[in-house]
Design an enzyme around this catalytic site. Structure first.
Site, PDB file in Angstrom:
ATOM      1  CG  ASN A 142      -2.353  -0.800   1.024  1.00  0.00           C
ATOM      2  OD1 ASN A 142      -2.745  -0.435  -0.076  1.00  0.00           O
ATOM      3  ND2 ASN A 142      -2.417  -1.523   1.954  1.00  0.00           N
TER       4      ASN A 142
ATOM      5  CG  ASP B 107     -10.735  -3.922  -2.035  1.00  0.00           C
ATOM      6  OD1 ASP B 107     -10.663  -3.675  -0.636  1.00  0.00           O
ATOM      7  OD2 ASP B 107      -9.950  -3.384  -2.799  1.00  0.00           O
TER       8      ASP B 107
ATOM      9  CG  HIS C 259      -6.991  -1.566  -1.689  1.00  0.00           C
ATOM     10  ND1 HIS C 259      -7.556  -2.646  -1.478  1.00  0.00           N
ATOM     11  CD2 HIS C 259      -5.889  -1.675  -0.789  1.00  0.00           C
ATOM     12  CE1 HIS C 259      -7.328  -2.887  -0.419  1.00  0.00           C
ATOM     13  NE2 HIS C 259      -6.189  -2.575   0.149  1.00  0.00           N
TER      14      HIS C 259
END
Ligand SMILES: NC(=O)C1=CN([C@@H]2O[C@H](COP(=O)(O)OP(=O)(O)OC[C@H]3O[C@@H](n4cnc5c(N)ncnc54)[C@H](O)[C@@H]3O)[C@@H](O)[C@H]2O)C=CC1
Ligand SMILES: O=C([O-])CC(=O)C(=O)O
Length: 354
Positions: free
Chosen positions: A160, A191, A218
């Site tokens: 991330n 997700d 995301h």
């Protein structure tokens, strides 16, 4: 005595035809008398960040995957221990460990698929974007290694903020002259996994029978579940739509808060990463009709990257599907998602072009 030695040598040559080559075992120790393992057809997969919260269960699950013949586990800490441990599992894949930057090249050479869960996770109160300063540099270094050692590998990027790290990876590959948009995929599978679970709960169905497309990106509002396209076809009250959208968008934060400082989703993420990696490998093998959501180079909207359903094939994401008909609630959500996504993508691009 001489005769006995000759007999042992003869038996050994029969039992261990690779004896003369000295195979390297999972701990990187060169050991004689290891019979050449494998020969099993399959793909070579590297996990970068393999000793982490996601990396360890991901490594374990990939070791079980019958499509994997060679599994390389790379990290800057603890990879020898994780490798030794995983290598005792009596499944087909041959496991090798690599520790630190000096071994990155060996870890990557010859790989078909590289999965990247390297980087720091969130703590309560942080956004995924708060990870940018540390993770951007990690992803840059690892992608430079990929460009050098396995430029044709398919890359599954988990670190991330995915909305920025995928553009970073693309810029690194462009700079190196190796960029193939089809081979770079940001992993948004968690997700979808969450959406399937939460929607199944509301509908009273088995989550394995539910398919929810999740598009956009995301992070927070960029995660856009398309509840109007759920399979099997289902209708929801406005209250259910709002509850589900909110829960899916904040699934990561739900775990971060429950873990109370001990990290973010690792086990469900490892599950999702393996589900996605397996789909990529089936695509590479040439299976027809392999379709999953991923954050990829895209012309579905005006943004250069966007998550939507993609068809996975021998070259990675071979087809990027349009979003299909959206209802009013989803159209509003899409506009919000695009605004935030655009800034996150630009931030990633600027990190390399600065
Ligand atoms: N895409 C998604 O859906 C999700 C993404 N994530 C992200 O995945 C990343 C990893 O999460 P965790 O495994 O929980 O973190 P972790 O801290 O438990 O593990 C990260 C691992 O990366 C390693 N690492 C750090 N720098 C490295 C480098 N330069 N090269 C190789 N390895 C390096 C660390 O040594 C550590 O073993 C985080 O950025 C997190 O936000 C987490 C969950 C879901
Ligand atoms: O929330 C986080 O920081 C980790 C993540 O991306 C997720 O669980 O979806």
């Amino acid at each position: 005595m001489e005769q006995t030695n000759q007999r042992i040598a003869k038996i050994s040559a029969h039992l261990y035809p690779s004896n003369s080559q000295h195979m390297e075992d999972s701990c990187g120790i060169r050991r004689a008398n290891c019979r050449a393992k494998g020969g099993a057809p399959g793909f070579k997969v590297a996990i970068l960040g393999a000793a982490g919260g996601i990396g360890q269960p991901l490594a374990m699950l990939m070791k079980i995957n019958p499509l994997v013949s060679v599994l390389h586990l790379y990290d800057v800490v603890n990879s020898p221990g994780v490798t030794a441990d995983i290598s005792h599992m009596d499944t087909g894949a041959v496991v090798r460990g690599f520790l630190g930057q000096a071994q990155l090249e060996s870890a990557l050479t010859g790989m078909d698929l590289v999965i990247i869960p390297a980087g720091v996770p969130r703590k309560p109160g942080m956004t995924r974007d708060d990870l940018f300063n540390i993770n951007a540099g990690i992803v840059k270094t690892l992608c430079e290694g990929i460009a050098k050692s396995c430029p044709r590998a398919v890359v599954n990027l988990i670190s991330n903020p995915v909305n920025s790290t995928v553009p970073i990876a693309a810029e690194v590959f462009k700079k190196a002259g190796t960029y193939d948009p089809k081979r770079l995929l940001g992993v948004t599978m968690l997700d979808v996994v969450r959406a399937n679970t939460f929607v199944a709960e509301v509908l009273g169905l088995d989550p394995r029978d539910v398919d929810v497309p999740v598009v956009g990106g995301h992070a927070g509002v960029t995660i856009l579940p398309l509840l109007s396209q759920v399979k099997p076809p289902s209708s929801f009250t406005q209250e259910e739509v709002e509850y589900l959208t909110n829960r899916i968008q904040n699934g990561g934060t739900e775990v971060v808060e429950a873990k109370a400082g001990a990290g973010s989703a690792t086990l469900s993420m490892a599950y999702a990463a393996v589900k996605f990696a397996d789909a990529c490998l089936r695509g590479l093998r040439g299976d027809a009709g392999v379709v999953e959501c991923a954050f990829v180079s895209s012309q579905v909207t005006e943004l250069p990257f966007f998550a939507s359903k993609v068809r996975l094939g021998r070259n990675g994401a071979e087809e990027v599907f349009q979003l299909g008909p959206l209802n009013e609630y989803e159209r509003v959500g899409l506009e919000k998602a695009k605004k935030e996504l655009s800034a996150s993508i630009q931030k990633g691009v600027s990190f390399i072009r600065k």
